[in-house]
Design a protein around this motif. Structure first.
Motif, PDB file in Angstrom:
ATOM      1  N   ILE A  44      51.214  29.507  35.173  1.00 17.41           N
ATOM      2  CA  ILE A  44      51.357  28.161  35.755  1.00 17.41           C
ATOM      3  C   ILE A  44      52.286  27.304  34.901  1.00 17.41           C
ATOM      4  O   ILE A  44      53.173  26.612  35.417  1.00 17.41           O
ATOM      5  N   ILE A  45      52.104  27.356  33.589  1.00 17.99           N
ATOM      6  CA  ILE A  45      52.917  26.537  32.686  1.00 17.99           C
ATOM      7  C   ILE A  45      54.390  26.915  32.796  1.00 17.99           C
ATOM      8  O   ILE A  45      55.282  26.052  32.838  1.00 17.99           O
ATOM      9  N   GLY A  87      51.355  25.669  39.811  1.00 19.93           N
ATOM     10  CA  GLY A  87      52.091  26.925  39.853  1.00 19.93           C
ATOM     11  C   GLY A  87      52.562  27.286  41.241  1.00 19.93           C
ATOM     12  O   GLY A  87      52.743  28.470  41.555  1.00 19.93           O
ATOM     13  N   GLY A  88      52.748  26.280  42.097  1.00 23.89           N
ATOM     14  CA  GLY A  88      53.222  26.526  43.449  1.00 23.89           C
ATOM     15  C   GLY A  88      52.163  27.067  44.371  1.00 23.89           C
ATOM     16  O   GLY A  88      52.474  27.703  45.389  1.00 23.89           O
ATOM     17  N   TYR A  89      50.907  26.808  44.062  1.00 24.48           N
ATOM     18  CA  TYR A  89      49.816  27.366  44.852  1.00 24.48           C
ATOM     19  C   TYR A  89      48.787  26.280  45.145  1.00 24.48           C
ATOM     20  O   TYR A  89      48.929  25.128  44.726  1.00 24.48           O
ATOM     21  N   LEU A 118      46.195  36.802  41.249  1.00 24.39           N
ATOM     22  CA  LEU A 118      46.751  37.898  42.043  1.00 24.39           C
ATOM     23  C   LEU A 118      47.313  37.386  43.365  1.00 24.39           C
ATOM     24  O   LEU A 118      48.333  37.888  43.852  1.00 24.39           O
ATOM     25  N   ARG A 119      46.668  36.396  43.949  1.00 18.94           N
ATOM     26  CA  ARG A 119      47.171  35.828  45.202  1.00 18.94           C
ATOM     27  C   ARG A 119      48.464  35.060  44.986  1.00 18.94           C
ATOM     28  O   ARG A 119      49.428  35.212  45.731  1.00 18.94           O
ATOM     29  N   SER A 175      46.378  16.459  46.052  1.00 14.41           N
ATOM     30  CA  SER A 175      46.386  17.713  45.308  1.00 14.41           C
ATOM     31  C   SER A 175      47.828  18.159  45.088  1.00 14.41           C
ATOM     32  O   SER A 175      48.643  18.129  46.013  1.00 14.41           O
ATOM     33  N   ASN A 176      48.157  18.579  43.864  1.00 12.31           N
ATOM     34  CA  ASN A 176      49.533  18.836  43.490  1.00 12.31           C
ATOM     35  C   ASN A 176      49.803  20.334  43.347  1.00 12.31           C
ATOM     36  O   ASN A 176      49.376  20.966  42.388  1.00 12.31           O
TER      37      ASN A 176
END
Length: 464
Positions: free
Chosen positions: A182-183, A204-206, A72-73, A198-199
């Motif tokens: 994410i995928i 998923g851009g988070y 949700l975030r 950390s990637n």
């Protein structure tokens, strides 16, 4: 007519398809995530109000939102940051309104009382005009408050093992949606530049840390259904596929905390399962674990190939050149400064949320704490030590009693390990701690016989 097992199988197919679709749609139209959130709230509130089994639906609603919080975030659905924690608290209060709570849960209330002096200390010393007193307090206390609410509701509350397994299934669903999101949202692997940090792109851009925490829990939940399988073989195959995919994507976040926590939970659960299971199930579990080990090595090999071997450097605490680096990625320095704060204010601490301001005065950085135990020491002082001890002693007391909750130790392990690398920034650690306090009824509905002497002597669960 369909029997209950067949009906549940079809329902799971529908829910799995719906949540795959949710991940696909939200990855393309992020604005629809808010509609998804509103539908969830309405659905679970109605279920709690209308269904007879309110205990299950309270836990299902809270568990779903705890698992869905990061999703949700990251999709922008949450109107404010701590929404999921408030929802968990609301559902637990609703559950206690209908079902009450046991007076034996008084240690949980003492834990809550021990947190209050820290609020007073902050109120008396808060003079940072650019910061909000309310937000400072809530950012640090909504996690512990959601833990208190869940623990009060769950303490010694009886629940059937089958209901607990259904709760596990419910919590897997939003993680599945996040996995699909994410995928699809992340760029192709060949476009991602992997380092030993950390990637966010592969997450998923988070935040990779929070995504890994949720995927790590997903690994464990699917692992539970791997050892305690569905009655439908296709569902079991889907579950194994999810276990492998969640493991792979968790590795690619390059955030170690969630992955290591998942392995620890799986190890503890395996020991308990093999100890308590009948001989036939022990043999089947052993064969499964061998196959799982082979699958794990294959997944690790794929991750090594995709990341150019950098995943090995990450877990070895090395940079891309193979040189040793700070394995705690700066967390050790923050903990050291929090211990300094504790030594300066050992009794009441520096106040809730004041730890980051204390560190700012030391090194000029406003970094938030990643370790809940160190934060409790710094901001609550000696009272924080007492509060932590209470949380450790409550499950220990249950462990030494006649209650046997097969998932208690894995759930406590998740809480403890997660708060040591990610504090209580998400609702999951507090919620999982509360679930550890449930009393599980392992009796089969087909065998409600009178108690025998053997049953009175042995309280160990029979896994059927």
């Amino acid at each position: 007519m369909l029997n209950k097992a067949t009906s549940y199988t079809y329902t799971m197919y529908q829910y799995l398809a719906l949540h795959v679709l949710t991940g696909i749609v939200v990855s393309r139209f992020r604005g629809l995530a808010q509609l998804y959130l509103a539908a969830l709230l309405v659905y679970f509130i109605l279920q709690i109000l209308q269904k007879r089994d309110k205990t299950f639906w309270v836990l299902a609603g809270a568990g779903y939102f705890a698992s869905a919080e990061v999703f949700l975030r990251m999709t922008g659905a949450s109107p404010f940051w701590e929404l999921a924690k408030y929802v968990v608290i609301f559902f637990m209060l609703l559950g206690m309104f209908y079902e009450g709570f046991k007076l034996k849960a008084w240690p949980v209330l003492i834990f809550l009382i021990l947190l209050l002096p820290g609020v007073v200390v902050t109120y008396l010393n808060f003079d940072y005009l650019d910061e909000s007193f309310r937000k400072t307090i809530l950012f640090n206390l909504t996690g512990p408050l959601s833990l208190v609410a869940t623990a009060l509701f769950c303490y010694h509350r009886p629940i059937k093992m089958q209901s607990l397994l259904k709760l596990v299934d419910v919590m897997i669903l939003p993680i599945l949606s996040m996995l699909v999101y994410i995928i699809l949202y992340a760029p192709p692997m060949e476009q991602i530049v992997f380092t030993t940090e950390s990637n966010a792109l592969a997450s998923g851009g988070y935040s990779g840390n929070q995504v890994a925490t949720v995927l790590g829990l997903g690994m464990f939940l699917t692992y539970v259904r791997f050892l305690i399988p569905y009655r439908n073989q296709l569902l079991n195959l889907i579950n194994m596929g999810l276990l492998g995919l969640m493991t792979y994507r968790c590795l690619l976040t390059f955030s170690r905390g969630g992955f290591i926590t998942a392995l620890a939970m799986m190890f503890v659960f395996s020991l308990l399962f093999i100890r308590w299971a009948p001989l036939v199930k022990k043999a089947k579990a052993t064969v499964k674990l061998v196959g799982l080990g082979v699958g794990g090595f294959l997944i690790w090999g794929v991750a090594m190939a995709v990341t150019g071997g950098l995943i090995l450097n990450r877990y070895a605490g090395e940079n891309a050149k193979g040189e040793e680096q700070d394995i705690t990625t700066g967390r050790a320095e923050i903990i050291s400064e929090e211990l300094t704060a504790f030594l300066e204010e050992p009794f009441l601490g520096v106040g809730v949320g004041m730890g980051k301001f204390f560190r700012y005065e030391l090194d000029g950085q406003l970094a938030a704490s990643h370790n809940e135990i160190a934060r409790m020491l710094a901001e609550h002082g000696f009272l924080g030590i007492l509060a932590i001890l209470i949380l450790l002693l409550i499950p220990l007391g249950l462990l030494l009693s006649r209650n046997r909750n097969l998932l208690m130790l894995p759930f406590v392990a998740f809480w403890f390990l997660t708060i040591n690398h990610s504090a209580m920034r998400v609702a999951l650690p507090g919620f999982m701690y509360g679930l550890a306090l449930l009393t599980i009824n392992y009796a089969s509905n087909k065998k409600k016989k009178h108690k025998t002497k053997a049953t009175a002597v042995s309280r160990q669960p029979t896994l059927r």
